[in-house]
Design an enzyme around this catalytic site. Sequence first.
Site, PDB file in Angstrom:
ATOM      1  N   HIS A   1     -10.494  22.370  16.536  1.00  0.00           N
ATOM      2  CA  HIS A   1     -11.053  22.826  17.816  1.00  0.00           C
ATOM      3  C   HIS A   1     -12.113  23.886  17.517  1.00  0.00           C
ATOM      4  CE1 HIS A   1     -10.212  24.262  22.230  1.00  0.00           C
ATOM      5  NE2 HIS A   1     -11.493  24.363  21.907  1.00  0.00           N
TER       6      HIS A   1
ATOM      7  N   HIS B   1     -16.153  25.165  18.034  1.00  0.00           N
ATOM      8  CA  HIS B   1     -17.459  25.122  18.688  1.00  0.00           C
ATOM      9  C   HIS B   1     -18.501  25.421  17.616  1.00  0.00           C
ATOM     10  CE1 HIS B   1     -15.884  25.306  22.933  1.00  0.00           C
ATOM     11  NE2 HIS B   1     -14.824  25.703  22.245  1.00  0.00           N
TER      12      HIS B   1
ATOM     13  N   HIS C   1     -14.026  18.065  28.996  1.00  0.00           N
ATOM     14  CA  HIS C   1     -14.078  19.489  29.316  1.00  0.00           C
ATOM     15  C   HIS C   1     -14.373  19.669  30.794  1.00  0.00           C
ATOM     16  CE1 HIS C   1     -15.115  23.729  29.241  1.00  0.00           C
ATOM     17  NE2 HIS C   1     -14.687  23.794  27.982  1.00  0.00           N
TER      18      HIS C   1
ATOM     19  N   HIS D   1      -9.617  19.511  27.966  1.00  0.00           N
ATOM     20  CA  HIS D   1      -9.601  20.825  28.602  1.00  0.00           C
ATOM     21  C   HIS D   1      -9.588  20.514  30.094  1.00  0.00           C
ATOM     22  CE1 HIS D   1     -11.683  25.015  29.062  1.00  0.00           C
ATOM     23  NE2 HIS D   1     -11.340  24.576  30.263  1.00  0.00           N
TER      24      HIS D   1
ATOM     25  N   HIS E   1      -5.626  24.266  24.008  1.00  0.00           N
ATOM     26  CA  HIS E   1      -5.134  25.558  24.533  1.00  0.00           C
ATOM     27  C   HIS E   1      -4.146  25.344  25.688  1.00  0.00           C
ATOM     28  CE1 HIS E   1      -8.700  24.648  26.876  1.00  0.00           C
ATOM     29  NE2 HIS E   1      -9.507  25.132  25.949  1.00  0.00           N
TER      30      HIS E   1
ATOM     31  N   HIS F   1     -17.908  31.117  29.763  1.00  0.00           N
ATOM     32  CA  HIS F   1     -18.179  30.071  30.751  1.00  0.00           C
ATOM     33  C   HIS F   1     -19.294  30.461  31.718  1.00  0.00           C
ATOM     34  CE1 HIS F   1     -15.041  27.393  29.389  1.00  0.00           C
ATOM     35  NE2 HIS F   1     -14.314  28.476  29.186  1.00  0.00           N
TER      36      HIS F   1
END
Length: 570
Positions: A140, A142, A221, A248, A274, A322
Amino acid sequence: MSRKLSREAYTDLFGATEGDRLRLGDTNLLAKIEKDHGTYGDEAVFGGGKTMRDGMGMQSGTTQAEGALDWVFSNAVIIDPILGIQKGDIGVRDGKIAGIGKAGNPDTMDGVDDELVIGPSTDTAPADGLIATPGGLDIHIHFNSKELFEHALASGVTTMFGGGYGGGATTCTTGPENIKRFLQAAEEYPVNVGFYAKGNSSGPDPIIEQIEAGACGLKLHEDWGSTPDVIDTALTVADEEDVQVCIHTDTLNESGFLEDTFEAIDGRTIHTFHIEGAGGGHAPDVLELIGYDHMLPSSTNPSMPYTVNTFDEHLDMVMVCHHLNPDVPEDVAFAESRIRSETIAAEDVLHDMGAISMMTSDSQAMGRMAEVITRTWQTAHKMKSQRGALPADRGTDADNARIKRYVAKYTINPAKVAGINEYVGSLEPGKMADIVLWEPEFYGIKPKYVIKGGFPVHSEMGEANGSLMTCEPVMQRSRMGAVGKAKHAISTTFVSKAAYENDIGDQIGLESRVRPVEGTRDVGKNDMRHNEYAPENIDIDPQTFEVAVDGEHVTCEPAEELPLAKRYSL
């Protein structure tokens, strides 16, 4: 002539042996050696006046073609999710684990395994007194910064799955051209890699074109819209193409509630990112998904373990990650809905029960690349302090069951979920020789050597202009395996079976070996080594957010102090 050594003297010379216990870093965890493969008096040791010399521990005249090892890591204590906790020599040939057992010269030594012959063509990095673990997996990531690769290697992570850029927040690489560029860029680093495609599409064609371009899996996501229709489409394509789907879920419950997502998944295998929810997902009850065999749950490291600082840190991280505006009340409410002390406290305990199966970073989108392994062991320490010994460890004066549970969370279990356990995740013979060697006192935070594909790529190293490798400053530095064409020879790029069969590596000029992921659609919670517990009844109170398993409140206190922290990182 033989000589009887005291246990202490033997340990000083050759490292711990069967029945001995080692403390892991400055944690409270004790690993007891379950088996020693060695032959006392015939240990293979490198150095002046030692046994690894021609005609002694090294068989004269035996070539690599005749079976001599390329590398031997002698007298290591192995901590492995499959093999357990052993003492032995690790042999490497052709970039793979040849075996674990007794290495040496069968002409002069007793008990040498056939596949572990040391010859003149065999090199070594002495592992006497060191702990060997499989290279870690983080699935996981990014990929927002190219420096992530160096941080991963310096922490003991050798396999990296994720995506970039997706606004920097969504762990997926969007579109076939972008996937190809990331695959080409990753050639620069001596790691195994795989990239997730954007799975957020109600129609299958955009997903299929990304899989054929070299994606190893799909990521759903909420920032791209994790609606029931999108979930169903992605899983339908994944079942046809044999790639994993990572999700997600919808924090705001805009397109449906947890029950709607569960219905859309419809019993199909999915990796739930998560799972506690601070990193995102149906508020407040996404954690209830851990009770099903087709749900493969992982945590991200910012919420692990639960400390006195966790809650305050997370609120700011969510706002930044975000792209939320602190001046907009709705944005603040969105962030606050994700951060719940009660579910974060339960997360630690559920890991210790084996109900959450994997640990990941969520790097640069709230998580920290170099802390997957460290935070895993901090959590294990915290849980022993607060919950005592696991039932399987009681009366053993050690923590082997707990240690195997936690090492599996970043090795074999993510390897199975990603569909690459044939290649990585343990030190079983035949797998890639991705090995991390630790001094016991630095276990879990600062590796001594990182071996990738059977060749050193990272290690502690002193000043290059110094007279010795130990001249200060000693720090984590790249080794020869990390440069030139060597990095391609020891690394693997994982893609879909469709991309592999279409020779995507040749199409876009990859020099690293390319291999397909497979078996991703059949894996279930029961396949999660040491972490297969699926609670039948888990409930989250919608008002208090308290977590109950079979009617019992599951929680823990936040830690005020942790091991593997400032003592090592001043």
